[in-house]
Design a protein around this motif. Structure first.
Motif, mmCIF file in Angstrom:
data_model
loop_
_atom_site.group_PDB
_atom_site.id
_atom_site.type_symbol
_atom_site.label_atom_id
_atom_site.label_comp_id
_atom_site.label_asym_id
_atom_site.label_seq_id
_atom_site.Cartn_x
_atom_site.Cartn_y
_atom_site.Cartn_z
ATOM 1 N N LYS A 8 -36.407 12.264 -8.447
ATOM 2 C CA LYS A 8 -37.154 11.010 -8.335
ATOM 3 C C LYS A 8 -36.350 9.980 -7.550
ATOM 4 N N ARG A 9 -35.046 9.893 -7.821
ATOM 5 C CA ARG A 9 -34.182 8.951 -7.109
ATOM 6 C C ARG A 9 -34.223 9.219 -5.612
ATOM 7 N N VAL A 10 -34.083 10.483 -5.212
ATOM 8 C CA VAL A 10 -34.100 10.829 -3.787
ATOM 9 C C VAL A 10 -35.449 10.457 -3.171
ATOM 10 N N ARG A 11 -36.542 10.805 -3.834
ATOM 11 C CA ARG A 11 -37.884 10.477 -3.298
ATOM 12 C C ARG A 11 -38.065 8.970 -3.158
ATOM 13 N N GLU A 12 -37.655 8.212 -4.176
ATOM 14 C CA GLU A 12 -37.809 6.752 -4.120
ATOM 15 C C GLU A 12 -36.948 6.139 -3.019
ATOM 16 N N LEU A 13 -35.728 6.630 -2.859
ATOM 17 C CA LEU A 13 -34.856 6.104 -1.807
ATOM 18 C C LEU A 13 -35.404 6.445 -0.428
ATOM 19 N N CYS A 14 -35.993 7.627 -0.283
ATOM 20 C CA CYS A 14 -36.624 7.987 0.996
ATOM 21 C C CYS A 14 -37.807 7.074 1.279
ATOM 22 N N ALA A 15 -38.606 6.795 0.263
ATOM 23 C CA ALA A 15 -39.755 5.903 0.440
ATOM 24 C C ALA A 15 -39.295 4.501 0.813
ATOM 25 N N GLU A 16 -38.251 4.024 0.129
ATOM 26 C CA GLU A 16 -37.724 2.682 0.388
ATOM 27 C C GLU A 16 -37.136 2.573 1.791
ATOM 28 N N ALA A 17 -36.306 3.526 2.151
ATOM 29 C CA ALA A 17 -35.603 3.459 3.437
ATOM 30 C C ALA A 17 -36.478 3.903 4.607
ATOM 31 N N GLY A 18 -37.355 4.863 4.367
ATOM 32 C CA GLY A 18 -38.127 5.446 5.457
ATOM 33 C C GLY A 18 -39.448 4.794 5.736
ATOM 34 N N GLY A 19 -39.983 4.079 4.734
ATOM 35 C CA GLY A 19 -41.289 3.448 4.944
ATOM 36 C C GLY A 19 -42.314 4.466 5.390
ATOM 37 N N GLU A 20 -43.002 4.171 6.490
ATOM 38 C CA GLU A 20 -44.034 5.087 6.980
ATOM 39 C C GLU A 20 -43.467 6.424 7.449
ATOM 40 N N TYR A 21 -42.146 6.497 7.624
ATOM 41 C CA TYR A 21 -41.493 7.731 8.072
ATOM 42 C C TYR A 21 -40.786 8.446 6.927
ATOM 43 N N HIS A 22 -41.172 8.130 5.698
ATOM 44 C CA HIS A 22 -40.456 8.683 4.541
ATOM 45 C C HIS A 22 -40.488 10.206 4.488
ATOM 46 N N GLN A 23 -41.556 10.830 4.945
ATOM 47 C CA GLN A 23 -41.615 12.295 4.908
ATOM 48 C C GLN A 23 -40.605 12.918 5.875
ATOM 49 N N ALA A 24 -40.448 12.306 7.035
ATOM 50 C CA ALA A 24 -39.461 12.791 7.998
ATOM 51 C C ALA A 24 -38.052 12.634 7.427
ATOM 52 N N LEU A 25 -37.795 11.493 6.839
ATOM 53 C CA LEU A 25 -36.493 11.244 6.238
ATOM 54 C C LEU A 25 -36.226 12.235 5.113
ATOM 55 N N TYR A 48 -28.685 6.025 3.367
ATOM 56 C CA TYR A 48 -27.310 6.132 2.871
ATOM 57 C C TYR A 48 -26.852 4.827 2.229
ATOM 58 N N ILE A 49 -27.186 3.726 2.839
ATOM 59 C CA ILE A 49 -26.802 2.417 2.282
ATOM 60 C C ILE A 49 -27.506 2.186 0.951
ATOM 61 N N ALA A 50 -28.804 2.483 0.893
ATOM 62 C CA ALA A 50 -29.567 2.296 -0.349
ATOM 63 C C ALA A 50 -29.061 3.231 -1.443
ATOM 64 N N PHE A 51 -28.739 4.460 -1.100
ATOM 65 C CA PHE A 51 -28.236 5.428 -2.076
ATOM 66 C C PHE A 51 -26.902 4.928 -2.631
ATOM 67 N N ALA A 52 -26.019 4.482 -1.746
ATOM 68 C CA ALA A 52 -24.712 3.975 -2.187
ATOM 69 C C ALA A 52 -24.880 2.781 -3.118
ATOM 70 N N LYS A 53 -25.774 1.868 -2.775
ATOM 71 C CA LYS A 53 -26.026 0.707 -3.637
ATOM 72 C C LYS A 53 -26.558 1.137 -4.989
ATOM 73 N N SER A 54 -27.426 2.145 -5.012
ATOM 74 C CA SER A 54 -27.989 2.603 -6.287
ATOM 75 C C SER A 54 -26.901 3.210 -7.169
ATOM 76 N N LEU A 55 -25.916 3.830 -6.575
ATOM 77 C CA LEU A 55 -24.806 4.394 -7.351
ATOM 78 C C LEU A 55 -23.955 3.284 -7.943
ATOM 79 N N HIS A 56 -23.732 2.232 -7.170
ATOM 80 C CA HIS A 56 -22.925 1.110 -7.645
ATOM 81 C C HIS A 56 -23.634 0.359 -8.769
ATOM 82 N N LYS A 57 -24.965 0.264 -8.680
ATOM 83 C CA LYS A 57 -25.741 -0.387 -9.750
ATOM 84 C C LYS A 57 -25.589 0.393 -11.052
ATOM 85 N N GLY A 58 -25.717 1.706 -10.949
ATOM 86 C CA GLY A 58 -25.602 2.558 -12.126
ATOM 87 C C GLY A 58 -24.229 2.458 -12.768
#
Length: 98
Positions: free
Chosen positions: A34-51, A83-93
């Motif tokens: 779920k984390r990976v899918r949400e981060l792809c949606a957040e970072a990729g926007g309309e290109y989330h499937q490609a990401l 990558y930036i969003a994933f890193a931030k999510s790790l720091h939040k946790g």
């Protein structure tokens, strides 16, 4: 194959973690997936499937760009955001748990 991306302002070890955690998507628990899918949606926007395809499989940049009709610069931009969003999510946790 993993290589440190100098254009991404995330330390090399953390980039490695993000790369391999993303590539292991199929073996992650439902929370990790779920984390990976949400981060792809957040970072990729309309290109989330490609990401998503790019970070979770061994598909190359050229193949992904052709399949989703996006430029390599767009893919590079959304990968950087991921990558930036994933890193931030790790720091939040880490902050929540000590």
């Amino acid at each position: 194959m993993f290589r440190v991306k100098k254009s991404i302002p995330v330390e090399a070890d953390l980039q490695g973690y993000i790369h391999f955690a993303s590539r292991m998507y199929q073996k992650l628990d439902s929370k990790g997936q779920k984390r990976v899918r949400e981060l792809c949606a957040e970072a990729g926007g309309e290109y989330h499937q490609a990401l998503f395809e790019f970070v979770t499989t061994d598909a190359g940049a050229v193949a992904v760009c052709c399949r989703y009709y996006i430029s390599q610069s767009t893919l590079e931009r959304i990968v950087r955001k991921y990558y930036i969003a994933f890193a931030k999510s790790l720091h939040k946790g880490r902050g929540k748990n000590g």
